[in-house]
Every structure is written in structure tokens, then in C-alpha cells.
Design a protein around this motif. Sequence first.
Motif, PDB file in Angstrom:
ATOM      1  N   ASN A 112       0.759  -0.805   0.572  1.00  0.00           N
ATOM      2  CA  ASN A 112      -0.076  -0.244   0.414  1.00  0.00           C
ATOM      3  C   ASN A 112       1.103   1.270   0.027  1.00  0.00           C
ATOM      4  O   ASN A 112       0.361   1.997  -0.668  1.00  0.00           O
ATOM      5  N   LYS A 115       2.342   1.313  -3.149  1.00  0.00           N
ATOM      6  CA  LYS A 115       0.947   2.477  -3.903  1.00  0.00           C
ATOM      7  C   LYS A 115       0.713   3.413  -4.381  1.00  0.00           C
ATOM      8  O   LYS A 115       0.241   4.414  -5.065  1.00  0.00           O
ATOM      9  N   LYS A 116       0.796   3.906  -2.790  1.00  0.00           N
ATOM     10  CA  LYS A 116       0.510   5.679  -2.784  1.00  0.00           C
ATOM     11  C   LYS A 116       1.685   6.214  -3.010  1.00  0.00           C
ATOM     12  O   LYS A 116       1.360   7.202  -3.225  1.00  0.00           O
TER      13      LYS A 116
END
Length: 231
Positions: A112, A115-116
Amino acid sequence: MCITLIKVVRRVVKHTNKQAMAKRQSSDFAKFKESLKTAKEIVILSGAGISAESGIPTFRGAGGYWRKYQASSLATPEAFRSSPSLVWEFYHYRREVAKQAQPNAGHIAIANFEKKYGEEKRVTVITQNVDGLHARAGTKNLIELHGNLFKTRCTKCKEILVNTDSPICAALANRGAPDANVVGSDIPVKSLPHCRKTNCNGLLRPHIIWFGESLEPAVLELAGKYIFISF
């Protein structure tokens, strides 16, 4: 009186040390967060510990046995030459365990984060693990130093392929259980996984860097490049 006073002093010192440590840890974490925020190149290193929570055996220390064998003794080119069927049973067991395991909160948090922040930072994950859980969690920029349980390498033509078959061949079905009473393996070599390329048919081995083998130069160079850049 003296004994009581000494006990009180010890408690005060212990409490003070705890407070100082907590303050230092808090300060260090604040610095870490600030560094993480401003960094453009981030390298995350992971090892067996991150996958232990997913139920993947670490095969370390006193508990690092499969059947009666120390796991490290089977992760060698010599063991494969001596008994390829035994080594394949061991790795079939590891493949099945990894296949049933799920990425845990650590894997997911790393994926995550990539991805962020992937558009504003270059996030690279370098792992010693071979279970594939980082990729299953969603990590894209991944370097697997020691290979992958779900890849095979032909001992003859050297081709490397992804293989997620379960079992990887019919002869390994229902084999590989970590039963300490089972000694050796009686699977004929001809029944083990073999290369499917025309005019090859070489014996396949797990695409794992074993003890006594060097890391793949291209993989090592790539990992070194990202680590150097991050500094």
C-alpha cells in the motif's frame, strides 16, 4: 531502612531509564517519519520474519527441521545431485505451505505504501524470501534475492519459468509431509519435474539460490544499484 531506600532508588532509576528510552524512541521515530516523507528513493529490506506471521516456517535455529533433516542440508546443489526426489519433496511441501498462506499486514502495508507514494517516490522492496507473498500483496518493484518457490530452472538448458501447478508433477501429489518417521524418497527421477522444451527434457530444480551458490549477478547488481541510490 537502607534496603528499602535502595529498592526505591532502583525503581526510580528504572522508571527514569524507561522514560528516557521512550523519549528517545519517540524522537527517533519522528526523525524517521520526516526522512521517509522527504526521501525520493526508498529501499525496504525484508527477510523471513515478515512471512512468519503468515505461517511460513523460517527453518532457523533448533526448530529448523523437515522430517529428520536440517532444512539447510537439503538446500544445496550436493543434496539435489545426491537425492533430487528428496529435495523435490521438501520443496513441494514448501510450495504447498506458501500457496495456502496469505500476505499479512506487513506485506500489505508495504504494498500500500508503494501504491500510495509510487508516483512521487521510487519504492523498491528487496527480499530474501522465496514465498512470493510480497508480490501477492501487490508489491510491483520487487527484487527477490534468493529466487522464488514458484519458479523452476532447467538443469540442462537453464530456462527459468514460473510454475504454480499444484502439485508440480503427479508423482509429488500427497508427498512431502514433514513426518519424522519418513526417511528418504523413492520417487524415480524420471517422474520428477522435467523441462517441456522440445529436444531438452532436462531435470528441473527449484529456482532457489542454495547454500554454496552465488547470487545471480544481474539480481545482485540491481539490488546494489538501488541500495547505492537510496544512500
